[in-house]
Design an enzyme around this catalytic site. Structure first.
Site, PDB file in Angstrom:
ATOM      1  N   PHE A  18     -15.248  12.276  21.406  1.00 51.60           N
ATOM      2  CA  PHE A  18     -16.330  13.407  21.002  1.00 51.60           C
ATOM      3  C   PHE A  18     -17.427  13.059  21.784  1.00 51.60           C
ATOM      4  O   PHE A  18     -17.939  11.818  21.949  1.00 51.60           O
ATOM      5  CB  PHE A  18     -16.741  13.056  19.656  1.00 51.60           C
ATOM      6  CG  PHE A  18     -15.370  13.487  18.551  1.00 51.60           C
ATOM      7  CD1 PHE A  18     -15.027  14.783  18.200  1.00 51.60           C
ATOM      8  CD2 PHE A  18     -14.440  12.457  18.331  1.00 51.60           C
ATOM      9  CE1 PHE A  18     -14.000  15.091  17.625  1.00 51.60           C
ATOM     10  CE2 PHE A  18     -13.295  12.942  17.434  1.00 51.60           C
ATOM     11  CZ  PHE A  18     -13.017  14.049  17.088  1.00 51.60           C
ATOM     12  N   VAL A  41     -16.178   8.187  19.609  1.00 52.12           N
ATOM     13  CA  VAL A  41     -17.366   8.723  19.734  1.00 52.12           C
ATOM     14  C   VAL A  41     -18.308   8.345  20.745  1.00 52.12           C
ATOM     15  O   VAL A  41     -18.667   7.123  20.732  1.00 52.12           O
ATOM     16  CB  VAL A  41     -17.885   8.881  18.271  1.00 52.12           C
ATOM     17  CG1 VAL A  41     -19.288   9.749  18.417  1.00 52.12           C
ATOM     18  CG2 VAL A  41     -17.007   9.387  17.190  1.00 52.12           C
ATOM     19  N   CYS A  42     -18.837   9.192  21.569  1.00 53.30           N
ATOM     20  CA  CYS A  42     -19.830   8.570  22.476  1.00 53.30           C
ATOM     21  C   CYS A  42     -21.219   8.096  22.023  1.00 53.30           C
ATOM     22  O   CYS A  42     -21.849   8.723  21.019  1.00 53.30           O
ATOM     23  CB  CYS A  42     -20.431   9.439  23.550  1.00 53.30           C
ATOM     24  SG  CYS A  42     -21.546   8.971  24.539  1.00 53.30           S
ATOM     25  N   ILE A  43     -21.548   6.855  21.846  1.00 53.19           N
ATOM     26  CA  ILE A  43     -22.364   6.162  21.285  1.00 53.19           C
ATOM     27  C   ILE A  43     -23.913   6.740  21.477  1.00 53.19           C
ATOM     28  O   ILE A  43     -24.695   6.829  20.718  1.00 53.19           O
ATOM     29  CB  ILE A  43     -22.548   4.747  21.353  1.00 53.19           C
ATOM     30  CG1 ILE A  43     -23.504   3.993  20.408  1.00 53.19           C
ATOM     31  CG2 ILE A  43     -22.462   4.166  22.535  1.00 53.19           C
ATOM     32  CD1 ILE A  43     -23.260   2.371  19.981  1.00 53.19           C
ATOM     33  N   ALA A  47     -24.335  10.159  20.211  1.00 54.96           N
ATOM     34  CA  ALA A  47     -24.392  10.192  18.766  1.00 54.96           C
ATOM     35  C   ALA A  47     -25.625   9.594  18.283  1.00 54.96           C
ATOM     36  O   ALA A  47     -26.272  10.356  17.360  1.00 54.96           O
ATOM     37  CB  ALA A  47     -23.289   9.281  18.270  1.00 54.96           C
TER      38      ALA A  47
END
Lengths: 130, 121
Positions: free
Chosen positions: A40, A78-80, A83
């Site tokens: 994501f 999930v790309c930190i 996010a």
């Protein structure tokens, strides 16, 4: 049999991308293919929010992703950076940033873009939903 | 000629209207930092990212040009720009940063075919 990787960059309830990605995921697995993982990025990170609460007659997309993981053990990364910018964080990130709440829980994993490239490397087919 | 490992990042959005450009460039830079060869293809309004002398966006928005200027340091030296798109936008090559490579629309399918790995932003 093919190994598929999915990149989701559309936000839930404002883009059809998450719906399409979920339908594709289930269809590919039903046909005997393997799903190597879902990454994501961009506005797609909102899919990981455990605080989404759509009306009861609408699909809860966060739960739909959890269901995909439960049934088929699909990795949800999930790309930190994407996010945190958008106010999505795990409990440990919330502590680090001094926030009262968090909205990312397992099996969603906050991770770096390196994981996106790694997923693309090990996928025979890598498909973007944006 | 691209190696089988070469990543092609396609940029289709102008700066400041969204975070597509910034997050696309981030993906390109991370790939390059991991040692993967990277090429960039700018299409449509994405070409605006390459305009020389542009500043930051509305107050609080970071400028993207410094990131474009950094690409060379990451050994990203192929910046593809379709000729026809430049004409459509009435932008001359002089207005763009140094080091872009022009490509004709008819050659883009070949370029895409040479790349097994593509990310589109």
């Amino acid at each position: 049999m093919m190994q598929y990787g999915l990149l989701v960059m559309g936000a839930p309830y404002s883009s059809p991308a998450p719906h399409s990605a979920l339908r594709f995921a289930h269809a590919a697995i039903a046909r005997g293919h393997r799903l190597a993982g879902v990454f994501f990025y961009h506005d797609g990170v909102h899919n990981a929010s455990s605080l989404m609460a759509p009306p009861q007659d609408e699909l809860n997309l966060n739960e739909a992703w959890l269901e995909l993981h439960r049934l088929h053990d699909v990795q949800l990364d999930v790309c930190i950076a994407a996010a945190l910018r958008r106010g999505l964080m795990s409990e440990s990130e919330a502590q680090r940033h001094g926030k009262q709440v968090f909205n990312i829980e397992k099996p969603f994993e906050l991770t770096g873009l390196g994981q996106l490239l790694e997923l693309q490397q090990r996928s025979d087919r890598f498909i973007t939903f944006a | 000629m691209a190696t089988p490992d070469t990543l092609l990042v396609i940029i289709r959005h102008a700066p400041h209207g969204s975070s597509w450009l910034r997050e696309g460039l981030d993906a390109a830079l991370v790939a390059a930092a991991f040692g993967q060869p990277v090429e960039l293809l700018f299409m449509g309004q994405g070409i605006m990212a390459l305009l020389k002398g542009q500043g930051s966006g509305a107050p609080g928005q970071k400028a993207s040009l410094p990131t474009i200027d950094m690409l060379e340091m990451y050994d990203i030296d192929k910046l593809w720009v379709p000729k026809e798109a430049l004409q459509n936008l009435d932008i001359s090559t002089d207005a763009l940063v140094d080091g872009v490579t022009l490509i004709a629309n008819v050659d883009i399918p070949d370029l895409l075919q040479q790349h097994a790995k593509i990310l589109s932003f």
